[in-house]
Design a protein around this motif. Structure first.
Motif, short mmCIF file in Angstrom:
data_model
loop_
_atom_site.label_atom_id
_atom_site.label_comp_id
_atom_site.label_asym_id
_atom_site.label_seq_id
_atom_site.Cartn_x
_atom_site.Cartn_y
_atom_site.Cartn_z
N TRP A 124 27.68 17.12 -13.43
CA TRP A 124 27.22 16.04 -12.55
C TRP A 124 26.54 16.63 -11.32
O TRP A 124 25.48 16.16 -10.90
CB TRP A 124 28.41 15.17 -12.12
N ARG A 127 22.87 17.60 -11.23
CA ARG A 127 21.89 16.50 -11.17
C ARG A 127 21.33 16.31 -9.76
O ARG A 127 20.33 15.61 -9.58
CB ARG A 127 22.54 15.19 -11.65
N ALA A 152 17.18 17.45 -18.29
CA ALA A 152 18.56 17.51 -18.81
C ALA A 152 18.77 18.77 -19.65
O ALA A 152 19.83 19.41 -19.56
CB ALA A 152 18.87 16.27 -19.64
N GLN A 155 19.08 21.70 -17.22
CA GLN A 155 20.40 21.66 -16.57
C GLN A 155 21.45 22.25 -17.49
O GLN A 155 22.28 23.07 -17.07
CB GLN A 155 20.76 20.21 -16.23
#
Length: 198
Positions: A124, A127, A152, A155
């Motif tokens: 989280w 982000r 994404a 990440q």
């Protein structure tokens, strides 16, 4: 009776004096909530929710869930009127700071120290990073650029390939260096680069 806008400046002074090197980011979107303050430290992202004397606990339950996903540690900062019941509304690992005015001076007290948030998740926290910052993290860690891949995907690769303690320090450094005044310029340059690579 103190309002949110009166609390912030003396609170920032207190936090700088207490912690030294910090970066304050105000009104940061975070899941379904908006954090009043994100305090960036060298190795931690600290969430700070303000409940002034004029505020209620109406949205706090949902806010606590979002702070707990995104932040390593959390504070709630309250006006005197909330002092009796605040512990019923926040987890035991949240720090509690009270602020009130006495004889024209702001009085700030740390009623409860903050502890590590056991629910925090790096997937989280990452982000928070802008795409150009993720690109810089790839570069720092000698990873491929993944130009055609989604944010994404990038990440996830960073989380898989980089020691999480190292990655956290690097993310905090990116947040320290972030320049919001350059947001449009940075994103425009990033879009041009994306178009060139198509």
């Amino acid at each position: 009776m103190l309002y949110d806008k009166e609390i912030r400046e003396p609170l920032f002074d207190y936090l700088e004096e207490r912690y030294g090197k910090i970066r304050i980011i105000e009104e940061k979107s975070m899941g379904r909530s908006r954090a009043d303050i994100i305090m960036v430290m060298e190795e931690h992202i600290v969430g700070i929710e303000i409940k002034s004397d004029a505020d209620t606990y109406e949205r706090l339950k949902r806010q606590v869930k979002d702070y707990n996903k995104f932040c390593d540690k959390n504070y709630i900062v309250i006006g005197k009127s909330h002092e009796k019941h605040i512990e019923e509304h926040v987890p035991a690992d949240w720090g509690i700071i009270t602020i009130h005015k006495s004889k024209g001076e702001y009085v700030i007290e740390e009623k409860r120290s903050l502890k590590d948030n056991p629910k925090r998740k790096m997937d989280w926290q990452i982000r928070f990073m802008w795409r150009p910052e993720l690109n810089h993290l790839l570069e720092l860690n000698h990873l491929p650029k993944y130009k055609q891949k989604s944010k994404a995907f990038v990440q996830q690769k960073l989380l898989e390939k980089v020691d999480l303690h190292v990655l956290k320090r690097q993310m905090c450094e990116e947040l320290f260096e972030r320049d919001y005044t350059l947001w449009d310029e940075i994103m425009e340059e990033y879009q041009k680069e994306q178009n060139r690579n198509k």
